[in-house]
Design an enzyme around this catalytic site. Sequence first.
Site, PDB file in Angstrom:
ATOM      1  N   GLY A  50     -77.640 -25.089  11.300  1.00 25.75           N
ATOM      2  CA  GLY A  50     -77.793 -23.677  11.650  1.00 25.75           C
ATOM      3  C   GLY A  50     -76.509 -23.247  12.365  1.00 25.75           C
ATOM      4  O   GLY A  50     -76.069 -23.913  13.313  1.00 25.75           O
ATOM      5  N   GLN A 185     -84.697 -26.377   3.968  1.00 27.08           N
ATOM      6  CA  GLN A 185     -84.791 -25.837   5.332  1.00 27.08           C
ATOM      7  C   GLN A 185     -85.938 -24.840   5.464  1.00 27.08           C
ATOM      8  O   GLN A 185     -86.511 -24.693   6.536  1.00 27.08           O
ATOM      9  CB  GLN A 185     -83.467 -25.156   5.730  1.00 27.08           C
ATOM     10  CG  GLN A 185     -82.315 -26.108   5.981  1.00 27.08           C
ATOM     11  CD  GLN A 185     -81.489 -26.362   4.745  1.00 27.08           C
ATOM     12  OE1 GLN A 185     -81.965 -26.246   3.623  1.00 27.08           O
ATOM     13  NE2 GLN A 185     -80.228 -26.708   4.931  1.00 27.08           N
ATOM     14  N   ASP A 226     -73.829 -17.501   7.857  1.00 22.99           N
ATOM     15  CA  ASP A 226     -72.909 -18.502   8.444  1.00 22.99           C
ATOM     16  C   ASP A 226     -71.521 -17.934   8.660  1.00 22.99           C
ATOM     17  O   ASP A 226     -70.734 -18.502   9.418  1.00 22.99           O
ATOM     18  CB  ASP A 226     -72.825 -19.731   7.545  1.00 22.99           C
ATOM     19  CG  ASP A 226     -74.068 -20.582   7.712  1.00 22.99           C
ATOM     20  OD1 ASP A 226     -75.136 -20.165   7.220  1.00 22.99           O
ATOM     21  OD2 ASP A 226     -73.977 -21.632   8.370  1.00 22.99           O
ATOM     22  N   ASN A 236     -74.107 -17.392   3.261  1.00 21.15           N
ATOM     23  CA  ASN A 236     -75.324 -17.985   3.829  1.00 21.15           C
ATOM     24  C   ASN A 236     -75.795 -19.073   2.869  1.00 21.15           C
ATOM     25  O   ASN A 236     -75.188 -19.301   1.806  1.00 21.15           O
ATOM     26  CB  ASN A 236     -76.401 -16.921   4.057  1.00 21.15           C
ATOM     27  CG  ASN A 236     -77.538 -17.449   4.919  1.00 21.15           C
ATOM     28  OD1 ASN A 236     -77.297 -18.071   5.954  1.00 21.15           O
ATOM     29  ND2 ASN A 236     -78.772 -17.249   4.500  1.00 21.15           N
ATOM     30  N   LYS A 237     -76.864 -19.734   3.251  1.00 16.54           N
ATOM     31  CA  LYS A 237     -77.393 -20.855   2.467  1.00 16.54           C
ATOM     32  C   LYS A 237     -77.480 -20.523   0.982  1.00 16.54           C
ATOM     33  O   LYS A 237     -77.883 -19.412   0.613  1.00 16.54           O
ATOM     34  CB  LYS A 237     -78.779 -21.205   3.019  1.00 16.54           C
ATOM     35  CG  LYS A 237     -79.494 -22.343   2.350  1.00 16.54           C
ATOM     36  CD  LYS A 237     -78.682 -23.616   2.272  1.00 16.54           C
ATOM     37  CE  LYS A 237     -78.143 -24.104   3.600  1.00 16.54           C
ATOM     38  NZ  LYS A 237     -77.031 -25.053   3.486  1.00 16.54           N
TER      39      LYS A 237
END
Length: 341
Positions: A50, A185, A226, A236-237
């Site tokens: 994270g 996640q 991120d 991001n993811k």
Amino acid sequence: MKSFESLSLRYQDNKLQILNQKFLPHKEEWVEIFHPKDMIHCIKELKVRGAPLIGVSASLSLAQFLSQGALENEFKEQAFALRNSRPTAVNLMVCIDQLLDYETFQPEALIEKAFRLFEEDVALCDAISHHGAQFIEDGDSVLTHCNTGGLATVGSGTALGVIAKAYKQGKKIHVYVDETRPLLQGGRLTTYELEKLGIPYTLICDNMAASLMAQGKISKAITGSDRIALNGDFANKIGTYNVAVLCHYHKIPFYVAAPYTTVDFDCKSGASIPIEERQPNEVRGVTTHKGETIWSPVNSCVYNPSFDVTPAELVDRWILDTGAYTKEDIQNNILTGLKHK
Ligand code: MRU
């Protein structure tokens, strides 16, 4: 060093510990950190993960190192190694750079600075949820991707913090949780957090979101980030971009929530964001607290980018600790102005 505690990072009785996120939700294992090298290992392995959490955890492992008497050259060597432990989340670099930005090496002052980064992250999460909760209405079904709560920060979280705040305000909401392949996640961590918060949710595979949207079952989507570029593109993811494209097609509002420490003031657009690539076995199978299972041919050729970039045109609001910004705000360079906050 002062004591502190969050959902997955704590310093108590002179012990710095992280909650091993690889084995959640079925095994709650606290791992002791003795040296920054241990933290580097945990960050690379995603035991600590994270964007905001890795920045704060890395800083506090340096604080511990200083409290053990580390010399300036040793401190700098470990600071640079931590800084390079994961490439995409800019919060890691932002936090470490704040510790490296000194005129004279004063360990006590640096330890205090690291502790303030912990406190600041808690406050940033509160401010994000304050600005974001207005976008979640009573009756909403909200899709989220990856994990963005207390396990990804040391506070209440970013996107999940917004959801939790709206829920605490008494709004009846339901959360659809993308499982978030390959490391799950969403399926492992967001579900764990929602259970603790008592917020109703439904876990779905990533490839089910389109069908749910077509059935009118999703009214909003919100994710964390991120790294946000100055033009509003953000990393991001992996899979976040899919969600944004699907929202655009189905005319569903798509929000991104993050602290200012996620904004990269040196990055003009998403094209310059470095994207981490990870080990092939993460895609060939899965590793849980019970071990590794590989379901594909063991030598399958694999592509495993850990993040993707969502273009600004697909975002309806950038919810930061300083406010919730529109496309017009972003085009008027609001993010550049945050540098001097
Ligand atoms: O690889 P991870 O688990 O560290 O990726 C995390 C994410 O992509 C989160 O969505 C992001 O860090 C925002 S968290 C507040």
